[in-house]
Write an enzyme that holds these catalytic residues in place. Sequence first.
Site, PDB file in Angstrom:
ATOM      1  CG  ASP A 125       2.689   1.384  -1.398  1.00 36.56           C
ATOM      2  OD1 ASP A 125       1.975   2.217  -1.958  1.00 36.56           O
ATOM      3  OD2 ASP A 125       2.647   1.171  -0.172  1.00 36.56           O
ATOM      4  CG  HIS A 156      -1.123   2.289  -0.910  1.00 37.86           C
ATOM      5  ND1 HIS A 156      -0.438   3.469  -1.088  1.00 37.86           N
ATOM      6  CD2 HIS A 156      -1.824   2.427   0.245  1.00 37.86           C
ATOM      7  CE1 HIS A 156      -0.705   4.298  -0.076  1.00 37.86           C
ATOM      8  NE2 HIS A 156      -1.552   3.695   0.744  1.00 37.86           N
ATOM      9  CD  GLU A 162      -2.712   6.077   3.506  1.00 39.75           C
ATOM     10  OE1 GLU A 162      -2.556   7.082   4.209  1.00 39.75           O
ATOM     11  OE2 GLU A 162      -1.795   5.591   2.803  1.00 39.75           O
TER      12      GLU A 162
END
Length: 735
Positions: free
Chosen positions: A181, A254, A317
């Site tokens: 991440d 990420h 995302e």
Amino acid sequence: MKITLVILLFFFTTQLSAQHSLVFPEPVNVEQTTDNFVFNGLLTVDNTRIPSDLFSYLRELFGRQFIHLEPASAKDDATIRLKQVQTFAYTEGYQLSVTHTGIEIQYSSYASLCNAFQTLNQLIQNPKELAGIRISDQPAFAYRGVHLDCSRHFFSIGELRKFIDQLAKLKFNRFHWHLTDDQGWRIEIKKYPKLTSVGAWRDSTLIGHFSKQPAEWDHTKYGGFYTQEEARQLVEYARIRGIEIIPEIEMPGHARAALAAYPELSCTEKQLPVAGTWGVFDDVFCSQEKTRTFLKDVLDEIIELFPSQVIHIGGDECPKINWEKCPKCKAVMTQNHLNTTHELQSFFIQDIEKHVNAKGRTIIGWDEILEGGLAPNAQVMSWQGMEGGIAAAKQKHRVVMTPTSYCYFDYYQSGHPSEPLAIGGYLPLEKVYRFDPIKGVEDEYKQYILGGQANLWTEYLPTIQSVEYNAFPRLVAMAEVLWNKSSVPYSDFVEALSSTYLPQLRNDGVRFSTSFLDPTLQIRLSKSGAGYDLIKPVNDVVFSVNNEIVNGIDIERTDQVGEHRYLIHSNIGDQELRVCDYTFTSHLALGKTVRFDTQPHEKYNHNGNLGLTDGVVGKKPWKGNEWLGFNEDTVRFTLDLEELTSFRTIRIETLNDPGSWIYRPEKYVIQVSSDGKKFKTVAKSKLTGDVIRVTKKMKARYVKVTIYNNEFIPQGQTGAGFTPWTFINELILTK
Ligand SMILES: [Zn+2]
């Protein structure tokens, strides 16, 4: 044969349908008998039928219950008799019976054998006698997963082993290992050593909640990673316990940790540090071929390490702001006739999928991989609600349901002031228990829903103890959902949980929350203010204030704001669970009814028509309940004071928590009326801080409030394009 039948009929049998047995998750079919098996701390088994590594694990597991599990000297004199059959509808099902002659297990597969022994282990209450029982059992869902984020915070292999031991007890069969991440790359990749020498370490970490301003930093280097050898060993450790590990390598978003190591893989090629704060970052993997080749190389090593059929590629995302401006990304779009950056993400994922499929594996991704077109063979993990999962199932893709509202265990499990800081949200135990992974799915598509998963994101869970606290006992509820669709009534489940399972967790040295044993405060109408009944979650719990047992609390209405603090102790026997600290605010509108033209969202409608006048003032940081939440751009409601009343101030507090898509409203209008028909405007203004406040002499029976928020969350902010949430806490009037 005849004699056996007679004996079986002779022994008393009860079918337990409502109550919960000793076994968690509750088996599908349990019959208790009085045909007990007496033994002497020693159980023997034909170990030629059990793989040796499983046998070693079982010996250790039973050893913790003071039971010696030994190989039988001859096949026929084993006290645990194993019989492999091929008849179970599900490969994980088993049958187990305890009679005075011993224990018989019928199983069909390795997983089935593991499940039977986990059940047997939980049935043992003392090392000399086992109560007679007949169990036939099989899971409702094939995929029963738990996810753990090891990037935001890092947990040692030893800690992960202890965690996996607990998952095995609850018959979970997937461990989703979130390895990369923005805040740290955690898995050794031999071809790209900087991923761990650089990407596994951040220089500083944010202190407190990420909405807090100004931000504070700890200025301490933090990180760590797993070597390939450690990962291989953990895969094996979990496999022995019937759990498959699914690795996750996040792309294209990420990616900050990877880009800190290899900045040439981003659109801007700017050197940025590994992120030390939370949220979504604009710097993502560039979609150019060079980056995709890098990710394919990484996945090649991951596929070597992890035998799981599915490989998680993230996909969530991913802001497209850099892609829009990047000449390399634009070239990929032109070359491949792509019109939008959503199509570009879809192209990216499909390219990765082809590579993974060529190695005989399948990709799974978060539901954003639906945007711009789903890759042909991809599975979907639906987190932004159930809708993405349902859409994927209709396209005949396999789905794991993990909606935030039931499955995000980083959310608060109670609104208690002593709860440690969490990201936000509110997910109490009972709500987890009510999760239904196939709710709203049409019959013909139910076959595509593999199951569900609890997710533990760790921005606010810095230690394994904090992970355990958030995980337990909510994971017990999730295990029930996925194994038997929570077939036992919730009240029976919590009775059994507090008397049977919590002591086991305590024995195993696992931290857990007792928040589900806190009183539930049920508001009741009271002429002079607000009254609360304290509802017991289980029969044995007792509540007291100042050493006096209490069943309720009454708060009187006042002209000026008053604070009333109660420390409610909850006990089971002489064991104190915890002290709940409640503060009620009295004021002029306390206990008066509000009519909502805009209904609070069902998730955040604490105390309904009294939610804004219940004396419970939502606190900051937000812990999920107490506040009323609306998901519409205009919020309108009217307070009825029941008679003409003089007052001087009106006060309403709002919340600004962009991370939870809650945004401070834009403006408001306040009107008053004596007859409920003709209203006079007393205030109309833009909102500058969090508080709406009107101060002037007023006399009225009705107060009408209209609050306006943005229609959509603006671009560049968390939740962009969605309707912002408006949260308010209490409508306070004073003289
Ligand atoms: Zn680019």
